[in-house]
Design a protein around this motif. Structure first.
Motif, PDB file in Angstrom:
ATOM      1  N   PRO A 144      32.328  42.840  32.991  1.00 28.71           N
ATOM      2  CA  PRO A 144      30.999  42.659  33.593  1.00 28.71           C
ATOM      3  C   PRO A 144      31.048  42.641  35.123  1.00 28.71           C
ATOM      4  CG  PRO A 144      31.210  41.267  31.678  1.00 28.71           C
ATOM      5  CD  PRO A 144      32.568  41.884  31.897  1.00 28.71           C
ATOM      6  N   ASP A 145      32.083  42.030  35.707  1.00 32.85           N
ATOM      7  CA  ASP A 145      32.180  42.000  37.169  1.00 32.85           C
ATOM      8  C   ASP A 145      32.390  43.400  37.746  1.00 32.85           C
ATOM      9  OD1 ASP A 145      31.690  39.344  37.486  1.00 32.85           O
ATOM     10  OD2 ASP A 145      33.809  38.760  37.599  1.00 32.85           O
ATOM     11  N   GLU A 146      33.254  44.178  37.089  1.00 39.26           N
ATOM     12  CA  GLU A 146      33.460  45.563  37.546  1.00 39.26           C
ATOM     13  C   GLU A 146      32.159  46.350  37.442  1.00 39.26           C
ATOM     14  OE1 GLU A 146      38.149  46.105  36.167  1.00 39.26           O
ATOM     15  OE2 GLU A 146      36.526  46.682  34.802  1.00 39.26           O
ATOM     16  N   ALA A 147      31.435  46.128  36.358  1.00 42.00           N
ATOM     17  CA  ALA A 147      30.175  46.843  36.150  1.00 42.00           C
ATOM     18  C   ALA A 147      29.179  46.480  37.245  1.00 42.00           C
ATOM     19  CB  ALA A 147      29.606  46.503  34.776  1.00 42.00           C
ATOM     20  N   ARG A 148      29.075  45.187  37.563  1.00 42.35           N
ATOM     21  CA  ARG A 148      28.133  44.757  38.614  1.00 42.35           C
ATOM     22  C   ARG A 148      28.483  45.390  39.953  1.00 42.35           C
ATOM     23  NH1 ARG A 148      27.209  39.997  35.448  1.00 42.35           N
ATOM     24  NH2 ARG A 148      29.347  39.352  35.752  1.00 42.35           N
ATOM     25  N   ARG A 149      29.787  45.503  40.227  1.00 44.41           N
ATOM     26  CA  ARG A 149      30.214  46.121  41.482  1.00 44.41           C
ATOM     27  C   ARG A 149      29.814  47.603  41.513  1.00 44.41           C
ATOM     28  NH1 ARG A 149      35.879  45.079  41.379  1.00 44.41           N
ATOM     29  NH2 ARG A 149      35.280  43.000  40.712  1.00 44.41           N
ATOM     30  N   ARG A 150      30.052  48.309  40.375  1.00 43.54           N
ATOM     31  CA  ARG A 150      29.677  49.719  40.304  1.00 43.54           C
ATOM     32  C   ARG A 150      28.173  49.887  40.496  1.00 43.54           C
ATOM     33  NH1 ARG A 150      33.195  53.253  37.259  1.00 43.54           N
ATOM     34  NH2 ARG A 150      35.258  52.362  37.516  1.00 43.54           N
ATOM     35  N   ILE A 151      27.408  48.996  39.859  1.00 46.03           N
ATOM     36  CA  ILE A 151      25.951  49.081  39.952  1.00 46.03           C
ATOM     37  C   ILE A 151      25.520  48.867  41.401  1.00 46.03           C
ATOM     38  CG2 ILE A 151      23.792  47.946  39.293  1.00 46.03           C
ATOM     39  CD1 ILE A 151      25.263  47.295  36.547  1.00 46.03           C
ATOM     40  N   ALA A 152      26.073  47.841  42.043  1.00 45.19           N
ATOM     41  CA  ALA A 152      25.694  47.538  43.428  1.00 45.19           C
ATOM     42  C   ALA A 152      26.064  48.700  44.352  1.00 45.19           C
ATOM     43  CB  ALA A 152      26.367  46.243  43.890  1.00 45.19           C
ATOM     44  N   ASP A 153      27.257  49.283  44.144  1.00 43.08           N
ATOM     45  CA  ASP A 153      27.694  50.410  44.976  1.00 43.08           C
ATOM     46  C   ASP A 153      26.765  51.605  44.808  1.00 43.08           C
ATOM     47  OD1 ASP A 153      29.836  49.156  46.086  1.00 43.08           O
ATOM     48  OD2 ASP A 153      31.347  50.126  44.832  1.00 43.08           O
ATOM     49  N   TYR A 154      26.428  51.881  43.558  1.00 38.59           N
ATOM     50  CA  TYR A 154      25.591  53.047  43.282  1.00 38.59           C
ATOM     51  C   TYR A 154      24.191  52.863  43.866  1.00 38.59           C
ATOM     52  CZ  TYR A 154      22.621  56.276  40.717  1.00 38.59           C
ATOM     53  OH  TYR A 154      21.688  57.220  40.394  1.00 38.59           O
ATOM     54  N   VAL A 155      23.611  51.680  43.667  1.00 38.48           N
ATOM     55  CA  VAL A 155      22.262  51.427  44.188  1.00 38.48           C
ATOM     56  C   VAL A 155      22.275  51.518  45.717  1.00 38.48           C
ATOM     57  CG1 VAL A 155      20.433  49.685  44.430  1.00 38.48           C
ATOM     58  CG2 VAL A 155      21.496  50.084  42.189  1.00 38.48           C
ATOM     59  N   ALA A 156      23.314  50.974  46.349  1.00 39.52           N
ATOM     60  CA  ALA A 156      23.417  51.051  47.816  1.00 39.52           C
ATOM     61  C   ALA A 156      23.563  52.512  48.250  1.00 39.52           C
ATOM     62  CB  ALA A 156      24.607  50.226  48.307  1.00 39.52           C
ATOM     63  N   PHE A 157      24.328  53.280  47.482  1.00 36.99           N
ATOM     64  CA  PHE A 157      24.489  54.703  47.786  1.00 36.99           C
ATOM     65  C   PHE A 157      23.146  55.424  47.712  1.00 36.99           C
ATOM     66  CE2 PHE A 157      25.030  59.034  46.064  1.00 36.99           C
ATOM     67  CZ  PHE A 157      25.714  59.618  47.115  1.00 36.99           C
ATOM     68  N   MET A 158      22.404  55.174  46.638  1.00 42.55           N
ATOM     69  CA  MET A 158      21.128  55.872  46.461  1.00 42.55           C
ATOM     70  C   MET A 158      20.121  55.473  47.536  1.00 42.55           C
ATOM     71  SD  MET A 158      21.595  58.012  44.130  1.00 42.55           S
ATOM     72  CE  MET A 158      19.932  58.648  44.152  1.00 42.55           C
ATOM     73  N   ARG A 159      20.242  54.244  48.034  1.00 37.24           N
ATOM     74  CA  ARG A 159      19.331  53.803  49.099  1.00 37.24           C
ATOM     75  C   ARG A 159      19.793  54.252  50.466  1.00 37.24           C
ATOM     76  NH1 ARG A 159      18.581  47.632  46.890  1.00 37.24           N
ATOM     77  NH2 ARG A 159      16.994  48.076  45.322  1.00 37.24           N
ATOM     78  N   GLY A 160      20.929  54.941  50.509  1.00 42.29           N
ATOM     79  CA  GLY A 160      21.445  55.417  51.786  1.00 42.29           C
ATOM     80  C   GLY A 160      22.092  54.326  52.611  1.00 42.29           C
ATOM     81  N   GLU A 161      22.478  53.225  51.952  1.00 45.19           N
ATOM     82  CA  GLU A 161      23.089  52.106  52.680  1.00 45.19           C
ATOM     83  C   GLU A 161      24.608  52.161  52.650  1.00 45.19           C
ATOM     84  OE1 GLU A 161      19.388  49.262  51.205  1.00 45.19           O
ATOM     85  OE2 GLU A 161      21.393  48.914  50.441  1.00 45.19           O
ATOM     86  N   LYS A 162      25.125  53.054  51.835  1.00 42.23           N
ATOM     87  CA  LYS A 162      26.569  53.099  51.674  1.00 42.23           C
ATOM     88  C   LYS A 162      26.972  54.510  51.258  1.00 42.23           C
ATOM     89  CE  LYS A 162      30.220  50.683  49.212  1.00 42.23           C
ATOM     90  NZ  LYS A 162      30.555  49.387  48.645  1.00 42.23           N
ATOM     91  N   GLU A 163      28.129  54.960  51.754  1.00 37.18           N
ATOM     92  CA  GLU A 163      28.636  56.260  51.318  1.00 37.18           C
ATOM     93  C   GLU A 163      29.716  56.054  50.265  1.00 37.18           C
ATOM     94  OE1 GLU A 163      27.466  59.257  51.895  1.00 37.18           O
ATOM     95  OE2 GLU A 163      25.885  58.268  53.034  1.00 37.18           O
ATOM     96  N   LEU A 164      29.765  56.913  49.293  1.00 37.29           N
ATOM     97  CA  LEU A 164      30.819  56.873  48.280  1.00 37.29           C
ATOM     98  C   LEU A 164      31.502  58.232  48.270  1.00 37.29           C
ATOM     99  CD1 LEU A 164      28.909  55.144  45.317  1.00 37.29           C
ATOM    100  CD2 LEU A 164      30.503  54.075  46.915  1.00 37.29           C
ATOM    101  N   ASP A 165      32.840  58.240  48.086  1.00 36.68           N
ATOM    102  CA  ASP A 165      33.519  59.538  48.079  1.00 36.68           C
ATOM    103  C   ASP A 165      33.295  60.242  46.740  1.00 36.68           C
ATOM    104  OD1 ASP A 165      35.522  58.698  46.214  1.00 36.68           O
ATOM    105  OD2 ASP A 165      36.489  57.638  47.873  1.00 36.68           O
ATOM    106  N   GLU A 166      33.647  61.516  46.734  1.00 37.07           N
ATOM    107  CA  GLU A 166      33.363  62.326  45.547  1.00 37.07           C
ATOM    108  C   GLU A 166      34.105  61.849  44.313  1.00 37.07           C
ATOM    109  OE1 GLU A 166      33.685  66.562  46.017  1.00 37.07           O
ATOM    110  OE2 GLU A 166      32.528  66.470  47.887  1.00 37.07           O
ATOM    111  N   GLY A 167      35.315  61.321  44.542  1.00 31.17           N
ATOM    112  CA  GLY A 167      36.093  60.825  43.417  1.00 31.17           C
ATOM    113  C   GLY A 167      35.391  59.672  42.722  1.00 31.17           C
ATOM    114  N   THR A 168      34.786  58.796  43.523  1.00 29.65           N
ATOM    115  CA  THR A 168      34.062  57.654  42.970  1.00 29.65           C
ATOM    116  C   THR A 168      32.781  58.116  42.299  1.00 29.65           C
ATOM    117  OG1 THR A 168      34.889  56.377  44.842  1.00 29.65           O
ATOM    118  CG2 THR A 168      33.117  55.372  43.554  1.00 29.65           C
ATOM    119  N   LEU A 169      32.132  59.088  42.895  1.00 29.61           N
ATOM    120  CA  LEU A 169      30.841  59.539  42.382  1.00 29.61           C
ATOM    121  C   LEU A 169      30.967  60.340  41.086  1.00 29.61           C
ATOM    122  CD1 LEU A 169      28.981  60.673  45.610  1.00 29.61           C
ATOM    123  CD2 LEU A 169      28.281  58.845  44.056  1.00 29.61           C
TER     124      LEU A 169
END
Ligand code: ZN
Length: 142
Positions: free
Chosen positions: A82-107
């Motif tokens: 669940p903690d890993e999932a929450r981190r992925r969710i937070a990263d993705y939402v931040a990415f979609m809002r343009g608040e964070k960049e994620l590399d292609e491997g992560t995406l």
């Protein structure tokens, strides 16, 4: 093939054949999430076993972006804590809002949704199911 076409194909494939999409019995629905600005509506259920997400399933209807992102989300969650999932969710939402960049491997194939960031109203379509997953974890108390 142009990169944009490739992304379009990935999106359409997830939209037409969403993974982990299955009509849910009312009793198993954990989260019912709507995005009224677009008319997207999904219901989601999840199961955690031995400290890891064992299953995620959803049903509902919506635009290509909302269903494709729900499909991609539900492919990524199984196996995570669940903690890993929450981190992925937070990263993705931040990415979609343009608040964070994620590399292609992560995406991975989520890169197909990156273009949505130019359309603030559609960002909700692309993040709705991820918020739903976050709420499901809360409901499960994990
Ligand atoms: Zn939508």
């Amino acid at each position: 093939m142009e990169v944009d076409d490739l992304y379009q194909d990935i999106l359409l494939d997830h939209f037409k054949h969403p993974r982990h999409f299955q009509p849910l019995a009312d009793g198993e629905v954990l989260v019912d999430e709507e995005n009224p600005t677009c008319g997207d509506h999904i219901r989601l259920t999840a199961r955690v076993e031995n400290g890891r997400i064992a299953d995620v399933r959803f049903d509902g209807k919506g635009c290509a972006i909302s269903l494709a992102s729900a499909s991609m989300m539900s492919e990524r969650m199984p196996g995570l804590t669940p903690d890993e999932a929450r981190r992925r969710i937070a990263d993705y939402v931040a990415f979609m809002r343009g608040e964070k960049e994620l590399d292609e491997g992560t995406l991975g194939d989520l890169a197909a949704l990156a273009g949505v960031r130019q359309f603030p109203l559609r960002v909700k379509c692309a993040t709705m199911s991820w918020h739903a997953m976050d709420k499901a974890l809360k409901k499960l108390g994990v």
